[in-house]
Motif scaffolding. Structure first.
Motif, short mmCIF file in Angstrom:
data_model
loop_
_atom_site.label_atom_id
_atom_site.label_comp_id
_atom_site.label_asym_id
_atom_site.label_seq_id
_atom_site.Cartn_x
_atom_site.Cartn_y
_atom_site.Cartn_z
N VAL A 125 -4.79 -6.91 9.88
CA VAL A 125 -4.52 -7.17 8.46
C VAL A 125 -4.32 -8.66 8.22
O VAL A 125 -4.85 -9.23 7.26
CB VAL A 125 -3.29 -6.38 7.98
N ARG A 126 -3.56 -9.30 9.09
CA ARG A 126 -3.31 -10.74 8.93
C ARG A 126 -4.61 -11.53 9.03
O ARG A 126 -4.84 -12.48 8.28
CB ARG A 126 -2.31 -11.22 9.99
N TYR A 167 -10.65 -11.12 16.39
CA TYR A 167 -10.36 -10.89 14.97
C TYR A 167 -10.65 -12.11 14.10
O TYR A 167 -10.68 -11.99 12.87
CB TYR A 167 -8.89 -10.49 14.79
N THR A 168 -10.86 -13.26 14.72
CA THR A 168 -11.11 -14.48 13.94
C THR A 168 -12.46 -15.11 14.25
O THR A 168 -12.73 -16.24 13.85
CB THR A 168 -10.00 -15.51 14.19
N ARG A 185 -7.62 -10.44 8.30
CA ARG A 185 -8.40 -10.21 7.09
C ARG A 185 -7.84 -11.02 5.92
O ARG A 185 -8.58 -11.43 5.02
CB ARG A 185 -8.42 -8.72 6.76
N ASP A 186 -6.55 -11.28 5.94
CA ASP A 186 -5.92 -12.08 4.89
C ASP A 186 -6.09 -13.58 5.12
O ASP A 186 -5.60 -14.38 4.33
CB ASP A 186 -4.44 -11.75 4.79
N GLY A 187 -6.74 -13.96 6.23
CA GLY A 187 -7.05 -15.37 6.43
C GLY A 187 -6.29 -16.07 7.54
O GLY A 187 -6.48 -17.27 7.75
N ALA A 188 -5.43 -15.35 8.27
CA ALA A 188 -4.71 -15.99 9.37
C ALA A 188 -5.70 -16.46 10.44
O ALA A 188 -6.67 -15.76 10.75
CB ALA A 188 -3.70 -15.02 9.98
N ASP A 230 -17.18 -5.10 6.89
CA ASP A 230 -16.74 -5.99 5.82
C ASP A 230 -16.27 -5.23 4.58
O ASP A 230 -15.27 -5.60 3.96
CB ASP A 230 -17.89 -6.93 5.44
N GLY A 268 -10.88 -9.60 11.28
CA GLY A 268 -10.12 -8.38 11.51
C GLY A 268 -10.88 -7.36 12.32
O GLY A 268 -11.74 -7.68 13.13
#
Length: 209
Positions: free
Chosen positions: A182-183, A107-108, A185-188, A34, A115
């Motif tokens: 990266v996506r 990743y989700t 981690r950005d909330g995708a 994290d 991520g």
């Protein structure tokens, strides 16, 4: 006069609790995942692991040694989906399609940070930490090696054209996977990552499905 059983009870209460190293390592791994190496403070790590400073040093030696061990725990735990997806049967493209879907799911997952713990680790450390950057570069290279091996198998089995540049194909998908991290981690969300994966598979060499 001592009451019967009093001595035994006092002794039991004074006994230190057993140290569950695996559980402590898992908790530390999730903090590193994290926060990153630099972002995870020593105080935060020993607190989440339930250790005193002296117990920490006795068990793990140093923060960097703990991180390296945590990377191993990630690769065999939450990150273990990667080799498993590639190892499945069928054509190489099917294996990569499985890997894309498994990556989107991993990743989700709500049970851990979004991520990937490995993707961006060690990229922003001080110049005197070259050994740490090299370690993380080597770890990231393992996924590329696994993909190259699976693509080579695809060439041998006729799944890919003879002479296909498997190293370049692996580089392409490696870049996609790092971008997905990266996506995420950005909330995708998972659906978004899956759609990206499907689009990436359209670049598969040879006849497109």
């Amino acid at each position: 006069m001592m009451i019967k059983g009093e001595g035994q009870a006092s002794k039991a209460r004074g006994r230190p609790r057993l140290f569950d190293r695996t559980a402590a390592l898992d908790r530390a791994m999730r903090v590193f995942w994290d926060r990153g190496y630099e972002g995870a403070t020593f105080d935060e790590l020993i607190a989440v692991m339930g250790l005193s400073p002296s117990s920490f040093y006795n068990a793990f030696g140093s923060k960097e040694a703990l991180y390296r061990e945590a990377v191993g725990a990630y690769l065999t735990g939450p990150g273990g989906f990667f080799p498993k997806a590639l190892a499945g049967g069928g054509p190489a493209k099917d294996a990569f399609a499985r890997l894309m879907m498994a990556t989107a799911a991993a990743y989700t997952e709500e049970v851990g940070p979004a991520g990937c713990m490995i993707s961006l680790a060690g990229l922003h450390d001080a110049p005197d930490r070259a050994d740490f950057r090299d370690f993380m570069r080597e770890v990231r290279g393992r996924s590329r090696t696994l993909m190259i091996e699976r693509l080579d198998e695809g060439v041998r089995n006729g799944d890919l054209p003879e002479g296909a540049d498997v190293a370049q194909i692996a580089e392409f998908f490696e870049t996609v996977f790092r971008g997905l991290a990266v996506r995420a981690r950005d909330g995708a969300d998972r659906e978004t990552l899956e759609k990206i994966g499907v689009m990436a598979l359209d670049a598969w060499p040879g006849v497109r499905a």
